[in-house]
Design a protein around this motif. Structure first.
Motif, mmCIF file in Angstrom:
data_model
loop_
_atom_site.group_PDB
_atom_site.id
_atom_site.type_symbol
_atom_site.label_atom_id
_atom_site.label_comp_id
_atom_site.label_asym_id
_atom_site.label_seq_id
_atom_site.Cartn_x
_atom_site.Cartn_y
_atom_site.Cartn_z
ATOM 1 N N SER A 29 159.112 14.090 87.846
ATOM 2 C CA SER A 29 159.114 15.055 86.741
ATOM 3 C C SER A 29 159.852 14.442 85.556
ATOM 4 O O SER A 29 160.217 13.270 85.575
ATOM 5 C CB SER A 29 159.768 16.366 87.182
ATOM 6 N N GLU A 30 160.097 15.253 84.544
ATOM 7 C CA GLU A 30 160.718 14.734 83.328
ATOM 8 C C GLU A 30 162.241 14.836 83.347
ATOM 9 O O GLU A 30 162.900 14.264 82.488
ATOM 10 C CB GLU A 30 160.189 15.482 82.090
ATOM 11 N N THR B 201 154.811 10.365 85.255
ATOM 12 C CA THR B 201 154.718 11.818 85.394
ATOM 13 C C THR B 201 153.252 12.252 85.454
ATOM 14 O O THR B 201 152.384 11.562 84.923
ATOM 15 C CB THR B 201 155.394 12.523 84.204
ATOM 16 N N PRO C 108 158.489 7.789 82.557
ATOM 17 C CA PRO C 108 158.478 9.244 82.783
ATOM 18 C C PRO C 108 158.175 10.050 81.522
ATOM 19 O O PRO C 108 158.935 10.926 81.105
ATOM 20 C CB PRO C 108 159.900 9.503 83.279
ATOM 21 N N SER C 109 157.034 9.785 80.912
ATOM 22 C CA SER C 109 156.662 10.386 79.627
ATOM 23 C C SER C 109 156.399 11.881 79.747
ATOM 24 O O SER C 109 155.968 12.380 80.789
ATOM 25 C CB SER C 109 155.405 9.682 79.105
ATOM 26 N N TYR C 110 156.640 12.590 78.642
ATOM 27 C CA TYR C 110 156.292 14.000 78.568
ATOM 28 C C TYR C 110 154.786 14.217 78.405
ATOM 29 O O TYR C 110 154.301 15.331 78.553
ATOM 30 C CB TYR C 110 157.011 14.664 77.390
ATOM 31 N N ARG D 127 151.555 14.219 83.711
ATOM 32 C CA ARG D 127 151.342 14.979 82.484
ATOM 33 C C ARG D 127 150.109 14.480 81.739
ATOM 34 O O ARG D 127 149.896 13.273 81.586
ATOM 35 C CB ARG D 127 152.574 14.864 81.569
ATOM 36 N N ASN E 157 160.678 9.841 76.722
ATOM 37 C CA ASN E 157 161.678 10.340 77.672
ATOM 38 C C ASN E 157 162.622 9.244 78.170
ATOM 39 O O ASN E 157 163.085 9.286 79.312
ATOM 40 C CB ASN E 157 160.975 11.015 78.866
#
Length: 381
Positions: free
Chosen positions: A329-330, A312, A289-291, A314, A219
Motif C-alpha cells: 500500500s502507500e 502498489t 510505491p506510487s499513488y 493503483r 511517494n
C-alpha cells in the motif's frame, strides 16, 4: 488522400526534455520502432529540438527530420510556437496527421490531430500536484479531448478514468501500451552490477533501489520511512538508493532527516543511462510505491532488468506488473512490512525477478507503434 496509402504524419518531438525522462523514453521508443516500418506503415516527418537532430536522423533514416526554432527549448516559447509555428510547419511538409506526444496540441492545426494523454492523475490525485501544474495539465487534457481527432493513452486504466471523470468519447481513444528497449534494459552481468556499486560507493553492500522523478505522487517519503522500518534492526541493513531527477517533493528532506544514523541512504541524482541495468538488476528490490501512474514505465524497466519489484495496485500498475510483481500500500507501515517480507524471502525475490523479466518481453515498442499507426490512419480518414 489516397486510400490504402500510408498516412504522412508530422510528429512534434519538441517536448522531449534533455534528460529524456518518461516522455523522452516514450518518444524515443516509439520513433525507434517506427523507423523499422517507415515507408510501409507510415510516412514520417519529425520536428525536434536541435540537440536531438542527430539522434533522430540516425534512428529514422527514411524520415524528414526538421529542426525547431532554438527558442522552443524553453517551455513558454514552445507552447506559443505550438499554436502558430507548428500548424504552419504541418502545412509546409504536407502532413495529413499531426501527432502531439505530450498532452497539448494546436487549437487550429489545419489537419487531423492525435494527442497522447499519459495519465489522468491530475484529476484522480490532485493533492500531489502544485496548483499551477495541476491547473495547466487539467486544462490541456480537457482541450485535447475536445479538439483532437484521436487520443492515445498508455493503459486501459487511463482510458477508463478519462471516460469516467471527463466523459471522454471511448470511440476516439486508442490504448497503446508503452514498450521497453530490451537492449538498453536487460538482465545485467555481475560486472555491470559491480560497476554501479563502485560508482555509488557501495562496495559489496546490498541496496533497495528507486528510480524516478521526486514528485509527491511517487511517494518517495513513505518509501524512505518504510525502508527504515524494514531494515533498522538488521545486522547488515541494505542501503536505500533514490536515483533520478530532484523533483519538487519537500517532504523527502523531512523523511531523510528521520532516518536513523546507522542506516545509509544515497541520493545520486541522474545515473548514466548505461548504468541503469546494473542499478536496477543489482538491487535486492526495486521499490516504486506510487499513488498512481498512467502506465508505470519505471516498473516495466526494472522488470526487464530482472529486478524483483515492489509497487502498489493503483490505476495502471497492475496492468503492467500483473502477477509478476509484489504489491504493497502507500503508507509507510505497510511498505515496511511488505519490504521486510521480500528481503527475508530470497526464493520469492528470485521468482519475481524471473516472472517480471519474462512478462516485460510482452511489452514492445513495435506493438505500440502499430497502435499509433492505426490511430493515425483512422484520424486521416
Amino acid at each position: 488522400m489516397t486510400a490504402g496509402r500510408p498516412p504522412r504524419v508530422l510528429i512534434d518531438a519538441t517536448s522531449v526534455p534533455t534528460d529524456r525522462g518518461g516522455v523522452g523514453r516514450y518518444v524515443d521508443g516509439l520513433l525507434g520502432a517506427l523507423g523499422k516500418v517507415c515507408g510501409s506503415g507510415v510516412e514520417l516527418a519529425v520536428v525536434s529540438l536541435r540537440t536531438d537532430l542527430e539522434r533522430y536522423t540516425r534512428m529514422l533514416p527514411g524520415a524528414e527530420i526538421i529542426p525547431a526554432p532554438a527558442a522552443v527549448a524553453h517551455r513558454p516559447a514552445r507552447l506559443a510556437w505550438e499554436q502558430t509555428g507548428l500548424p504552419l510547419l504541418a502545412q509546409q511538409v504536407g502532413a495529413e496527421v499531426l501527432h502531439s506526444p505530450f498532452y497539448t496540441c494546436p487549437l487550429r492545426a489545419g489537419c487531423p490531430v492525435t494527442v497522447t494523454v499519459h495519465d489522468a492523475t491530475f484529476f484522480t490525485e490532485p493533492e500531489h500536484y502544485d496548483k499551477s501544474r495541476r491547473t495547466f495539465f487539467r486544462s490541456a487534457i480537457k482541450t485535447s479531448l475536445r479538439r483532437a481527432d484521436r487520443v492515445i493513452v498508455p493503459s486501459k486504466a487511463t482510458r477508463d478514468e478519462l471516460i469516467r471523470l471527463l466523459d471522454a468519447d471511448p470511440t476516439r481513444i486508442d490504448v497503446a501500451y508503452h514498450g521497453v528497449d530490451q537492449a538498453a534494459f536487460h538482465a545485467p552481468t555481475e560486472e555491470e552490477k559491480a560497476r554501479v556499486r563502485a560508482r555509488l560507493g557501495l562496495g559489496n553492500s546490498s541496496y533497495v533501489a528507486f528510480l524516478g522523478a521526486k514528485e509527491p505522487r511517487k511517494n518517495v517519503p513513505n518509501l524512505i520511512r518504510g525502508w527504515a522500518r524494514a531494515v533498522a534492526d538488521r545486522v547488515d541493513p541494505p542501503a536505500l538508493v533514490i536515483a533520478g531527477g530532484q523533483g519538487h517533493d519537500e517532504d523527502i528532506d523531512r523523511a531523510v532527516a528521520e532516518v536513523p544514523s546507522h542506516l545509509r541512504l544515497l541520493r545520486p541524482g541522474y545515473l548514466r543511462y548505461a548504468d541503469l541495468p546494473g542499478f536496477l538488476g543489482g538491487a535486492l528490490v526495486a521499490a516504486y510505491p506510487s499513488y498512481g501512474e498512467g502506465f508505470g514505465l519505471p516498473i516495466l524497466e526494472a522488470m526487464a532488468c530482472a529486478a524483483p519489484v515492489l509497487t502498489t495496485p493503483r490505476l495502471s500498475l497492475p496492468e503492467v506488473g500483473g502477477d509478476a510483481v509484489a504489491y504493497t500500500s502507500e503508507d509507510p507501515e505497510q511498505i515496511g512490512t511488505d519490504l521486510a517480507a521480500l528481503l527475508d524471502d530470497e526464493q520469492r525475490r528470485l521468482s519475481l525477478a524471473k516472472a517480471g523479466f519474462d512478462r516485460a518481453k510482452e511489452f514492445t515498442w513495435e506493438s505500440s507503434a502499430e497502435v499509433h499507426i492505426a490511430a493515425w490512419s483512422r484520424a486521416r480518414s
